[in-house]
Scaffold this motif. Sequence first.
Motif, PDB file in Angstrom:
ATOM      1  N   ARG A  12       0.848  -1.187   0.000  1.00  0.00           N
ATOM      2  CA  ARG A  12       0.000   0.000   0.000  1.00  0.00           C
ATOM      3  C   ARG A  12       0.888   1.243   0.000  1.00  0.00           C
ATOM      4  O   ARG A  12       1.990   1.231   0.558  1.00  0.00           O
ATOM      5  CB  ARG A  12      -0.867  -0.023   1.261  1.00  0.00           C
TER       6      ARG A  12
ATOM      7  N   THR B 278       0.015   6.310  -7.705  1.00  0.00           N
ATOM      8  CA  THR B 278      -0.916   5.533  -6.879  1.00  0.00           C
ATOM      9  C   THR B 278      -1.513   6.476  -5.846  1.00  0.00           C
ATOM     10  O   THR B 278      -0.790   7.254  -5.229  1.00  0.00           O
ATOM     11  CB  THR B 278      -0.176   4.379  -6.158  1.00  0.00           C
TER      12      THR B 278
ATOM     13  N   CYS C 255      -3.661   3.728  -1.265  1.00  0.00           N
ATOM     14  CA  CYS C 255      -4.173   2.689  -2.154  1.00  0.00           C
ATOM     15  C   CYS C 255      -3.101   1.623  -2.388  1.00  0.00           C
ATOM     16  O   CYS C 255      -1.922   1.845  -2.099  1.00  0.00           O
ATOM     17  CB  CYS C 255      -4.580   3.288  -3.501  1.00  0.00           C
TER      18      CYS C 255
END
Length: 339
Positions: A239, A322, A326
Amino acid sequence: MKKIKSEEKLCLICMTEHEVDTVEVIETEIYKDEEISFVATYEYCSLADEFLEKEEMIKLNDLAMKDAYRRKMDLLTSDEIVKIREKYGVSQKDFSEILGWGKATITRYENHQVQDRAHDDVLRKIDSAPNWFLEMLNRARGRISDKAFDKYYRIANERYKKKRNQYLIDAIQAKYADFDIESFNGGVKLNLNKVVEMINYLAAKVESLHKVKLMKMLWYSDYLHYKRNGVSISGLVYRALPMGAVPEECNLIVELDGVEFDTVIYGEDMVGYRFKPDTGLEIKELTQSEIDALDDVIEQFGDFNTEQIVEKMHNEDAYKYTGSNCIIPFTFAENLSID
Ligand SMILES: [Zn+2]
């Protein structure tokens, strides 16, 4: 009636010499207001058509009846109680001592005396929760010999670590079940053995490997391997957090068996982890191409401090494109700053 053996001898029923059978018979008895069926063993005289219950059979038949009662009432059988005790390598006497029960209690429960429900619950809990047994054992310190204490402690602690590790693995794998998508896991299912090997490999070769840097180096290794070979190494899913890539469930991952670290305090109240190799761990699952990717990442970033590697990561397209918080897709691999 089922014949289990047959022997030429003096028959104690008819007092003549002939083939005497040992047979199994299904019996029904009432015990504690319950109707119990069980297999009883007798000698059988076919001449008189009579059964004889020899002394050792009386004991065994009684035990068979008690065990049938235990099964019917969903209580542990005598054998199951023996097995639980033996898993911890504890003698009958010490087991009673550790549990704070009367001296002969366990011996009786492993035989004819049917345990009550409360004691049965304690035995089951000991079987499933070694940490709980460890607590009971600690309380019994001084009441059992030091040598026995050390031995029981070692066995129980080993069981505890195994259970705990399995629990961690299950929890991590359950979470990763949602991420079985190539752009998330780089086309491989999470392999926690490889994750542990990667951490050890990095910890052996990088000095002062702190958590943030370790997470970045894992990401770079997986991403580089994907760029080169079209598949990631570990199956970890990362992440985009403010400090760069962080694997999902990383707090559980660092608790896995085989991951070793020292806890270090920086400044005021800041607790950090410094990873170190587990001396007992061999690299068995990583392939040559995976080790090559790790080596190249070590060569590039091994000497970087935390800020440097975070900055490097911040400049990667995979990170820039990104959304914050996320999952970083593997689709940006071709733009990775290293080859
Ligand atoms: Zn006979």
